[in-house]
Motif scaffolding. Structure first.
Motif, PDB file in Angstrom:
ATOM      1  N   ALA A 190      -0.484   4.278  -2.026  1.00  0.00           N
ATOM      2  CA  ALA A 190      -1.681   4.835  -1.381  1.00  0.00           C
ATOM      3  C   ALA A 190      -1.286   5.634  -0.145  1.00  0.00           C
ATOM      4  O   ALA A 190      -1.823   6.707   0.124  1.00  0.00           O
ATOM      5  CB  ALA A 190      -2.647   3.718  -1.021  1.00  0.00           C
ATOM      6  N   THR A 225       0.847  -1.196   0.000  1.00  0.00           N
ATOM      7  CA  THR A 225       0.000   0.000   0.000  1.00  0.00           C
ATOM      8  C   THR A 225       0.882   1.246   0.000  1.00  0.00           C
ATOM      9  O   THR A 225       0.444   2.326   0.387  1.00  0.00           O
ATOM     10  CB  THR A 225      -0.921   0.022   1.246  1.00  0.00           C
ATOM     11  OG1 THR A 225      -0.088  -0.011   2.421  1.00  0.00           O
ATOM     12  CG2 THR A 225      -1.866  -1.157   1.266  1.00  0.00           C
ATOM     13  N   ASN A 276      -5.215  -4.114  -4.390  1.00  0.00           N
ATOM     14  CA  ASN A 276      -4.077  -5.019  -4.594  1.00  0.00           C
ATOM     15  C   ASN A 276      -4.570  -6.181  -5.431  1.00  0.00           C
ATOM     16  O   ASN A 276      -5.419  -6.956  -4.990  1.00  0.00           O
ATOM     17  CB  ASN A 276      -3.537  -5.552  -3.260  1.00  0.00           C
ATOM     18  CG  ASN A 276      -2.615  -4.566  -2.572  1.00  0.00           C
ATOM     19  OD1 ASN A 276      -2.689  -4.367  -1.383  1.00  0.00           O
ATOM     20  ND2 ASN A 276      -1.735  -3.938  -3.335  1.00  0.00           N
ATOM     21  N   GLN A 291      -7.013   1.641  -2.135  1.00  0.00           N
ATOM     22  CA  GLN A 291      -6.002   0.794  -2.778  1.00  0.00           C
ATOM     23  C   GLN A 291      -6.637  -0.491  -3.289  1.00  0.00           C
ATOM     24  O   GLN A 291      -7.449  -1.106  -2.600  1.00  0.00           O
ATOM     25  CB  GLN A 291      -4.935   0.448  -1.734  1.00  0.00           C
ATOM     26  CG  GLN A 291      -3.916  -0.590  -2.165  1.00  0.00           C
ATOM     27  CD  GLN A 291      -2.723   0.027  -2.860  1.00  0.00           C
ATOM     28  OE1 GLN A 291      -2.207   1.045  -2.415  1.00  0.00           O
ATOM     29  NE2 GLN A 291      -2.267  -0.589  -3.931  1.00  0.00           N
TER      30      GLN A 291
END
Lengths: 229, 116
Positions: free
Chosen positions: A72, A69, A86, A84
């Motif tokens: 972000a 992250t 992923n 975020q």
């Protein structure tokens, strides 16, 4: 026996993207899809852009990465609403598909946003292929890459509405031929605006901001008050 | 490696297209149209399909790819042309506003089933 099919394989993504477009239109938010190869300074360009646009313009960011992250976290410091994605949870994918944007945009809530920026996964191939329902696309190239990248990845530069040539503060130390890079972009996408800038120093950022404000018809704070928004 | 996602969609579409009344269907050929500018690598796609079609009627199906050339139309002078190089300005009037007529296709045209 031959069974006739005649179907576009990405039709599902296209219909997801159309649904996103309708949602963004309803929320009156302008959506920018930012793409580049890894390490071009996309997050730094975004940080500098947000610094200049906010708080006049209300910005949200969806950040795509395979893992971590970190981006972000960097962007949150600007005060923008950041979420975020992923893709690791979805199989380590190399691009953001429209359905991922849909769930993130709804989770982020777009009611109080003028501009939503999607920082796509660093990759010059796959993100070009996937419509996410955006209004405009920008591609970032940096002077530490090759001048011929537009020729090597023509689809990306063809589908982009604007390009940024980043890290120009490093030009004195490199053999990079900026004029040739711009010429190559013009071959692939004649007439596409190219903004030569340094996200680090802020040099050249104004024309890019002007383009973004104009393209997105982004209201200034005082205009928003007048419109009662 | 977005070929995996593309392969997933292809498998779904192809399996849906197999008529219900065929017993133990086996697909011999998968006919595709892929544009030259579509970011699809044939050997990656065939690898993904090989993995995904195991134990399905598509296992072992041959991929037949019809490569579609990049064709453009100038929005100003309506000139149409085919290009082999990544330079997309109009050769007739130098305008940059062009429409891509073909070259980005990723389509399944048909499947061919084995005779039982």
């Amino acid at each position: 026996m031959e069974v006739n099919i005649q179907k576009r394989v990405l039709a599902k993504n296209e219909s997801d993207a159309d649904r996103n477009r309708a949602f963004f239109k309803e929320k009156q938010v302008f959506v920018l899809n930012m793409m580049s190869s890894p390490g071009s300074g996309k997050t730094e360009v975004l940080c500098r852009t947000l610094e200049n646009l906010m708080p006049d313009i209300r910005v949200g960011v969806i950040v795509g990465d395979i893992c971590t992250t970190n981006d972000a976290d960097r962007l949150s410091v600007t005060g923008a609403k950041v979420t975020q994605i992923n893709t690791d949870q979805f199989g380590g994918d190399c691009h953001l598909a429209a359905h991922l944007i849909e769930s993130s945009a709804r989770a982020l809530g777009c009611d109080d946003l003028d501009l939503l920026i999607v920082e796509n996964i660093g990759n010059l191939v796959c993100p070009a292929e996937f419509d996410i329902g955006e209004d405009a696309r920008a591609v970032v190239l940096s002077v530490t890459e090759g001048e011929d990248k537009p020729l090597k990845y023509p689809l990306m530069f063809q589908v982009a509405d604007a390009a940024i040539l980043n890290k120009i503060d490093l030009l004195p130390y490199l053999d990079f031929d900026a004029a040739l890079a711009v010429e190559n972009m013009d071959k692939v996408h004649p007439g596409m605006p190219v903004f030569e800038l340094s996200a680090k120093t802020g040099e050249g950022i104004e024309p890019w901001l002007f383009w973004l404000r104009t393209k997105g018809q982004l209201p200034l704070l005082n205009q928003r008050f007048r419109r009662g928004l | 490696m977005h070929e995996m996602g593309i392969a997933q969609q292809m498998v779904t579409i192809a399996l849906d297209a197999i008529p219900d009344d065929i017993e133990n269907p086996r697909v011999e050929k998968l006919n595709l149209r892929i544009g030259k500018l579509a970011a699809v690598v044939e050997h990656s796609l065939s690898f993904c399909l090989e993995v995904m079609t195991k134990d399905t009627p598509l296992e072992g199906a041959e991929l037949i790819i019809d490569e579609v050339p990049v064709c453009l139309r100038c929005e100003r002078c309506n000139h149409e042309w085919q290009t082999e190089i990544p330079a997309f300005g109009c050769p007739a009037c130098n305008n940059g506003q062009v429409t891509m007529i073909s070259g980005r296709e990723i389509e399944i045209t048909s499947i061919e089933l084995a005779d039982n």
